[in-house]
Structures are given as structure tokens and as C-alpha cells.
Write an enzyme that holds these catalytic residues in place. Structure first.
Site: not given
Lengths: 596, 596
Positions: A438-439
Site C-alpha cells: 500500500y501507498e
């Protein structure tokens, strides 16, 4: 105690590697010297050890649950969040104007590590709120700021980032959520967002969604994306809550880890359109979102360090308790705690050295951020900004990729017990796996490192860092102790490997993009490895110095050994990575697609 | 199809690396040539793809459950096991005298891989039964053989291995379960065993526990351990089932993975004593158990390959389907399937090369096993036995450690979807984690490699293998193609690194045991890496040859590329490992225990 914050190691990095006293000379940070850092960290440790850490396993056993659009978080989370807010932890790094404490990131980052070590699932809520605050601070109108910022900064409300859609993950050009301008200057938002962390929950009165969407008629691709504030509840002029907005959670995901953190599917506009407020200007949404993303990416790097630290502590505890087999050197003539076995030590040292190396790297990066944003001298700001930007993909990518190995070793140290969920080691292993995704996946970080951070300036910033490393090598040689010389040998080899790769990357992105991007993640891993090893080499020099001054012998000796371990067992991988990148690109991309 | 057995690659290894036609010249294996291998593998593929693979995710969702001492397996497992038994798969490698098919391990190993790829949780039941059969064949009395073997070989009953107790994991010297001799020649068994795979289930009529226990008055430590058969149901003289024995499952574990496989806590003798029958002689239990363990260790290595293969197939499928972003080389002017992105290819190639390298290594080891056990010439048997014994810790340790990375990459290729349990990639990641732990952790394998397999003979067998590798290097140089030369370069460097480490290990276990054992696992990883890389180098030579003969161009080209990828991206790690082991031992063990 299930978690003890490594305050001493954090303060060592803050004092000696990040030079907090220099940061305290920057206007606005006058009160943010070492004493403040120590006081904040002690207080933060108390809260995280006492309140959040004991809820971590509970969150795994009793994850957030969804029913009829309502998400109920793990028992205890709501009360813990109230305490978190009341303690002022959400506002630690945010401006005093909006109720924050305005502390430097150099101190704040350590607190973020603690919260994530204590309870990563919980910590995601403030982490995303930080991103929302950052975006509003940078691009929000005065009205938006006045309406939302203080409530977010004080932890009364929370924030989310709404980027991903089923067809648009890493590729935001594919975003389809649409925004229809209304006569009153607001927009109506229609669309589906997925993977929205804390997109719905019961820990705060209101949730402020920051949503990427396309205004009707906007250009195709990423240049047609705008950013909107979409509150869960409308906000009246007096700040009280009004009607429910048309943004609803239709389900949450069943995940491998971070189970207490609700990952929502949000439906906007199923009942006539969700009211949204434009942030900044139309079609500049991606730019603003990157502000949130960059803050979040650094924070996710801290999560990697945090989960690794927690896994390390648990493994050490088990290794000291569990009695099994005699030591191979005959030093004990009976079954002994397994920490006496060399391979267990090797695993623990790998975990420890990785954590300390990544923490050192991240702390130095945080100091650069502070100088980049607040230093009175423009050149200093610029130089620090360049350094910080180079560090972000390393902090994010390297600290999270290594957290997979560290948490895996954490399970391994526990043997069969590690595989039993109730032991708790497996939770860290499961939780960590999201961090490389994620990110921005590690590959996305690596693209950033290759493209924006290396190729764009012809490798100048990267080479500047290599030059700084070379100075540390000279200091090691000048020191001349066996440990310093051992580390110098590895650091020199690693820096040379890195320089070869910088040339390969900087020179090749246009002429041979496939070859360069085939080595993008190995380059990230190499650069992260070298920078972390460099910071531990600096630590070694500091520790030698303080040891001579008779300061905290046990700690300093451990620091020296850890730095040497890092050099001999982790930094030593650098030349092999260089060979893979520079000489091995062809075999990465050669196979015909049909042959897979 | 969720799983397609890689029959072609398996047959390539069986034919060209393991030389099945030579095995078919061994008396007893006359019918076990390439045609038989192909026919068996095709049939096996059909069964595993069609019956077991579709039940894999079901087993994760609906694991085995325990109630009042009874374990109910996942819906469909019982019927699948009936089909498994009826298909004769349990008896594939076991003697025809007891209802088996007596096929060589070279063929059987491929079938074991398939079953584990299809459904690792299911496959554990036959895997443990194989161990029980092996122990009875080697050390059981004629009566025990007559009573139990055929039922086990035909899959009517299943078997278990009972070693671990709460205080006795890797350290079997601590086993406390006791056996009291009875006047009728049987024993009464009392004690608690934990981590007993398929220790209780509903898939077969009877379960035959093989249990380590101490006869009253036996010597302390491992020399006082005996092995017993303890059936769940007593067996009447006519072979029918009698009374329930006093061996009861009091709970099963809640685990990170392999959830469908019930991991039982077994209580022996809570109601007066479980009836046990001595296997072989008293106090030789550990020796017999090692027979089971060695068979099981090899099989666990196959599990590592199997789960990696499954993860690879799933990742490839996703990478071909998922559309996201434009290729960096501009070859497609629109968002493309992610397999077009170099880093995705790098991940897939890493998975692929690791699987093929480990499979090649394991297949060659299986052939050595067959020759060691069945070849008419004593010298050939001895030589092959030594080779096989050296290979077992590599097959077990290297194939499982790498499966952690491969299954992790499998999740990574899926991005955010990989973290969602319903996608299925996470199951492989969770399942794989047990492989480096059970049947001896990687450290235990490494101790075996260091002690019994390297130090004991002064490194002679190890150096013999290095000499064989050198011959392959000469062949690569003689071939002279760019791919062959690239691989030769890495293989030579890796072999030299290995030789240095062999000297370090063989020379140092007594003088500096801590230093040597500090590098035991890195040595295992180095040796496994080199042997797998060597076998892929041999594969490359074969593939070049067959390519010239116009045989299966696509397959042969892929084999060549895969071998080169392995050399440039995996084998290339060897010199770094050498440095860590030979030069880095001090920092592993230096840190004071209190400093952790």
C-alpha cells in the site's frame, strides 16, 4: 510488558545521527531540543506500551466488523482513540494554529514508530488522518481549513485517502469516479472506491474523505483528476454535524493482516450524489494527493521499522525463555535457552541490525525534512529537500521489504510455536505483508527512485550521498579499530557497487528502459541497504567515541557489534546486487510472454 | 484450472538430469523408464488438478474442526482421500509385497510435488503415512508388518509421527512420554504429544500412531528413547477393528496456515494406558524415527517446491490478466497487462527460476536415492547414498526457505488484491511458513549439513560435488554460447565460494564451533543455491543441445533464459554468503545476552 519502546536507541539516533540540537536552532523549533525529545518519547512510550500494545492481539482476534453499512471496531479501540486524541498525539507534528504541537518530524517519527509497534492496525487511523491534514494544509481554502483542520488535528474527526478503484490501483490514470459541479460551488460525487483504510468506523464522530475524481469534461489521464473533501456527515456553519452525506460503506475486506483496521469499499452517490468540496484547483488533484502520499509513504516506512522492532522484541523474549539443546561450544552442560545457539543469535542479530539500520536512516531523513521545511537558509532547505526526497522511496521500500524478512525470522525463532496464532509472532508476519503494497508497491517506489530521484538529475543527488558515505569511510579508516576497519571494507565495496548502479540507471533510462527498470527494485534495495549501513557506520563511530568517554558501556558496545554485524551480513550483499542489475538485465525481460 | 501440473518440466528433469533410463536398468525398475514416468505423471496430474486442487481454498475457509475428541475434516476431503487411496497413490513408491507399486522415487517425487501443489493440507496425511510405512518396513517385526503395512500402503488406514512434546521440540533428549512393559509383551504408553499432523481425523478407519517414548529405566537422553506403534483402534487377529485404544485428541491448533490439516494434541494413557507395540529394539527409537524423518524431510522439501509452483502459476495468471499502466519501453501505447512491466517479470522470473532450480536439484537427489537403495553395485550404492544424504538438508532447507520468498512475491505480484484472502495468493504465503519449521527447522537441517554431512568426512563428499560442478563449468565454456558463458562465470564464482566455506566448516567445527555454527544456515543456503544453479546449468546445456536438434523450441529457449536468470540473480549471491560465513562469524555471537 508485550512491547517496550526502544527509547534509548531512538534518542541515540535523534541526538547523534539527526543532530536534534541543530534542528532546535531553526526558528520555531527552539523548544524542540534533546530534552523535549526525551520527554515526549517517554510520555509516548508510556501511552503506547500501556494502552495500545495490549489491544494489538485483540484486534487480530476480533477484527472490525461490518453490518448494514456500519463498522464496529475492536472492543477497546474507541476508548483508546479517545485517549490518543486527548493526549494530543494526533497533532504532534501539526501547526499550533490548528491545535497541534508543531514538533519536528525528527521527534514525531519516533512517536509514529511506537504507535505502529504497539498496534499497527490502530495506528493506521491517525496515519491516514495525517495525510488528510497535510493535503488540506497545503491546498485547502481558508474555509475548508477553518471547517476541518482543528477537528482533525485534535483527533475529534478522522481522515481518509480515496484513490483506488477496482480498475485503478497503481495506475491512477484509470480513475473513473466523477464529480458534477453544482450551482452552489459544491460538486456531486459518484463512484466506487476500494481499499479505503478506516473508510468507515465508530471511533470518531465524523470521517473526512479526501477523494480523487474527474470533473465532467476534464482531460483524460492523470491530468484530469481533482481532489475533493467529502465528509461523512455534513458540517453546519457552527461546526456541529448535519445530515448524513451520500457516502456509504458497502463492505469491508477479509484480509491477511491488519485485521482490526477496516478496509472499506465506499460507494459515493448511490442516493443522488455525495456532496464534495473541491480542494485547491480542478485537475490538480494528483499533485495534492502526492503530498498526502509522500507523508504517508514515509510513515509506512516507519511501520516497517515498527513491526520489525515488535517482532524482534518478541523473538528475543522467547529465545531467552525457551530451553532446548546444549550449546555447541560446550559452555553449558545442559539444555540451555535457545539464545545460546549461534543460529538463533544470527537470526536475532539480523532482525536487530535491520531495525537499527532502518531506524537510523529514517531518523536522518526526518531531520532533512525538518530542515527542508523550516530552515531559514534557502540553499540549506533545497539541499535537504533533495536528500529527503531521495530518502522517501528508500525509507518506504527498504524498511518494508526487510520487515518481511524480519517478521519471518520472528516466527522462525519461535519454531513450531511461531506457527500457532495464539503465540502472536504470526500476526506480525501477516500484518507486515501489506507494507510492501500500500501507498505504492515497492516497484512504484523503485520507479520513483529511478525516474524522479536519479535519472532526472543525472544521478547528482545520489552521487552526493555517495560522496558523504566516502567521508564516513575515511573516518572509519582514521579510527582504525578492528570493528571500524571491518565496516569500512564493506562500506567501500557497497558504495562502489552503488555508484556503478547510479551510472547504469542515470545513463540508461531512455536508451534502455527495460534494462534499467528490470533492476529498479534491486537498485532500491541496494541503495536502502547502503544508506542504512552508512548510518550504522556513523553510529559505530559515535559509539566508539562515547565509549571512550565512559558513557553507557553496554549500549555502546552493542551498537558497535550491531554495526559490524550489519556490515558483514547485510551490507555485504551489495556487490552481488550490483552484478545482478548491471550485468543481469537481459534475462529478466527475455522470456516470451507465452512461455510463462 | 487453478493448477496445471508442470509435467513437461518434471519429465525434462527426470529424463535429462536424473537419467531415468539408467534407473530403469536397475533390477526391479525395468518397467520404470521414461514412458512409465510420462504415463504416471499424466494420470497423477489429472487426479490432482481435478480432485485435490479445487479443495485447497475450501480447506482454508473451512478448516478441520474439533469437538469432543472428534476431528471433522473439510467437506470433500474424506471422499478425496478415498479416491486417492483407490488410485493407488499412497503406495506409489512402496513395495508390491504390501500392495504398493514399487516405483522409483525419481517418479514418485514428482507425484508428491503435484499433490502438494494441489492441496498441501491434504497431502500431509499421505506424507506422514509414508513415514510410518518407512519405519515399519525398516524396523517392524513380521507381525507388525503383517498387521499394519498393507492397510497403510493401500490408504485404508493412515499413519502419524509422534515426536514433539511441550518441552521437547528440536531437542528430543527431553522426551518424557513413558512406556511401561506389560506381561504380554505389549507396553502401556502415558504422555502428551503435540503438533501431531493428522493425529485425529475422519478420513480413514484407523490411525496408526508411531510414538517415541521412554521405557521405564531407560538411559537418559536420546539413547533411552524407543519407538512404539499405538493404533487408534486395536486390531483383531483377523484384521478387523477392535476396541478404541487409550489415545485421544484433546484439541487441535489454530494455525497460520495449512488449516485443513489437523494438528493434534494427543493424550496417551489418561484412561489406564494406551496399548503400544515396540518397533524393533528398545532404546533404538531415535534411529528408526530418523528413517521416517529423512523420508519426511525430503518430502517437505518437495512441499516447498510445490507451494512455490502453485504460487508462481497464480501470479502468472494474474499478471497476464491485470491491466495497469503503460510499458516503460513504449511498446504499447495504452495500459497493458502488468506482465509487460520489467519488475513484474523480475518477480515472476525469480519465482520460476527458483522453482525450476529446486525441482532439478530434488529430482537428481531422488535418482541418487533410487540408485543408493537398488543398484546392484555396492560402490555405486555407497556413492549415491553419500550424495543423497548430502542433498537431503539442501532439498529440505533450501527449497523451503526459498518458498517463503516465492510465495511472498506471489502476493506482491497481486498488489492490493494479494492481501485479500479470497484472492488465494495469501494462503500459499501462510501455508509455506510451516515448511522451514517442521521436520526439523532450517537450523536443524543446517546442523545436519555441518556436522554429519560435512565435518564428519572432512568435506570429502561436498568437495566431490564441487568437482562435478567444475566439470559442468568446463562443458559450459566448451559450449561457448553467450548464455553458457554467462552462467559459467557465476557458477565458477559460486563453486569457489562454496569450496572456501567447505574448508571453513570442515576445519572448524571442533576448534571454533560457535564460528562455524554461526554460518550453518548461510552455508546451507549457499550450498542449496549452488547445487540448484548447477542443475540449471546442466539443463541449459541439454536445452541448447535439443534446440539444435529442433526439439520443442519454445520450451528449450525458456529453459536457457531461466538458467541464465538464475545465475545472474540468484547464484550471484554466493560470494557474498561466503564472505558473511568466513569473515563475519564474530559479530554473530559477540553481543552479550543481556544486550538483547
Amino acid at each position: 510488558m508485550s512491547y517496550t519502546a526502544p527509547v534509548k536507541d531512538m534518542l541515540f539516533a535523534i541526538e547523534h545521527l539527526a543532530n536534534i540540537e541543530q534542528i532546535a536552532q531553526i526558528p520555531g523549533f527552539e523548544d524542540a531540543g534533546l530534552d523535549t525529545a526525551a520527554a515526549v518519547l517517554e510520555e509516548c512510550a508510556k501511552f503506547n506500551e500501556g494502552v495500545l500494545a495490549p489491544l494489538n492481539w485483540e484486534g487480530d482476534k476480533n477484527p472490525s466488523s461490518w453490518k448494514d453499512g456500519v463498522v464496529t471496531t475492536t472492543p477497546g479501540f474507541k476508548e483508546a482513540f479517545r485517549q490518543y486524541a486527548e493526549g494530543g498525539w494526533q497533532g504532534l507534528q501539526h501547526p499550533a494554529d490548528f491545535g497541534g504541537q508543531g514538533l519536528p518530524k525528527t521527534i514525531g517519527a519516533a512517536c509514529i514508530e511506537m504507535t505502529n509497534s504497539a498496534n499497527m492496525s490502530f495506528a493506521l487511523c491517525p496515519l491516514l488522518t495525517d495525510g488528510a491534514i497535510e493535503a488540506l494544509l497545503t491546498a485547502g481554502s481558508d474555509e475548508l481549513k477553518a471547517t476541518y483542520l482543528e477537528k482533525l488535528v485534535t483527533g475529534q474527526w478522522t481522515g481518509t485517502m480515496n484513490l483506488t478503484e477496482p480498475q485503478a490501483g497503481s495506475d491512477l490514470a484509470l480513475v473513473r469516479t466523477r464529480a458534477e459541479p453544482q450551482p452552489d460551488g459544491t460538486y456531486k460525487i459518484f463512484g466506487t472506491k476500494i481499499f479505503i483504510t478506516y473508510g468507515e468506523h465508530d471511533m470518531a464522530e465524523n470521517i473526512i474523505h479526501l477523494v480523487l475524481a474527474r470533473v465532467q469534461g476534464a482531460p483524460e489521464g492523470v491530468k484530469g483528476i481533482s481532489l475533493f473533501v467529502v465528509p461523512k456527515f455534513m458540517v453546519n456553519k457552527d461546526g456541529s454535524l448535519g445530515a448524513r452525506n451520500d457516502a456509504h460503506c458497502v463492505s469491508i475486506e477479509h484480509k491477511l493482516g491488519i485485521k482490526a483496521s477496516p478496509t472499506a469499499v465506499l460507494q459515493f452517490g448511490d442516493h443522488g450524489g455525495a456532496v464534495g468540496y473541491l480542494v485547491g484547483e480542478e485537475n490538480r488533484g494528483l499533485e495534492y494527493m502526492f503530498i498526502m502520499m509522500n507523508a504517508a509513504r514515509y510513515a509506512v516506512g516507519m511501520q516497517g521499522i515498527a513491526i520489525s522492532e515488535r517482532a524482534y522484541q518478541k523473538a528475543v523474549q522467547y529465545a531467552k525463555d525457551r530451553v532446548q539443546s546444549r550449546p555447541v561450544d560446550g559452555s553449558i552442560a545442559a539444555s540451555a535457552p535457545i539464545i545460546h545457539h549461534p543460529d538463533v543469535k544470527r537470526m536475532l542479530m539480523t532482525m536487530r541490525a535491520t531495525v537499527e539500520g532502518c531506524r537510523a536512516m529514517a531518523t536522518v531523513a526526518a531531520a532533512a525534512f525538518d530542515a527542508a521545511h523550516h530552515h531559514p537558509d534557502a540553499d540549506t532547505r533545497k539541499q535537504n529537500q533533495a536528500f529527503y526526497e531521495f530518502m522517501v522511496p528508500l525509507v518506504k521500500g527498504y524498511s518494508t521489504e526487510t520487515s518481511l524478512e524480519v517478521t519471518s525470522l520472528g516466527v522462525q525463532v519461535h519454531g513450531g510455536m511461531g506457527f500457532i496464532e495464539e503465540t502472536g509472532a504470526a500476526q506480525y508476519y501477516r500484518d507486515a505483508k501489506i507494507l510492501t503494497i500500500y501507498e505504492g508497491t515497492t516497484a512504484i517506489q523503485a520507479n520513483d527512485l529511478v525516474g524522479r530521484k536519479t535519472a532526472r538529475d543525472g544521478g547528482q543527488v545520489a552521487k552526493g550521498i555517495a560522496a558523504q558515505i566516502e567521508k564516513t569511510e575515511a573516518d572509519l579508516l582514521a579510527s582504525g579499530t578492528p570493528a571500524a576497519l571491518a565496516v569500512a571494507k564493506r562500506l567501500t565495496a557497497a558504495r562502489k557497487a552503488l555508484l556503478d548502479v547510479i551510472d547504469f540507471v542515470a545513463g540508461g533510462t531512455k536508451a534502455q528502459p527495460n534494462a534499467v527498470f528490470a533492476g529498479s527494485v534491486p537498485y532500491l534495495m541496494l541503495a536502502g541497504n547502503v544508506v542504512a549501513g552508512w548510518q550504522l557506520a556513523r553510529s559505530l563511530l559515535v559509539a566508539q567515541d562515547l565509549l571512550q568517554k565512559g558513557q553507557d558501556e553496554a549500549f555502546m558496545r552493542a551498537k558497535i557489534t550491531t554495526a559490524q554485524f550489519y556490515a558483514d551480513h547485510i551490507l555485504v550483499k551489495a556487490p552481488g546486487l550490483r552484478d545482478s542489475i548491471v550485468e543481469g538485465a537481459a534475462s529478466v525481460t527475455e522470456l516470451a510472454l507465452e512461455a510463462f
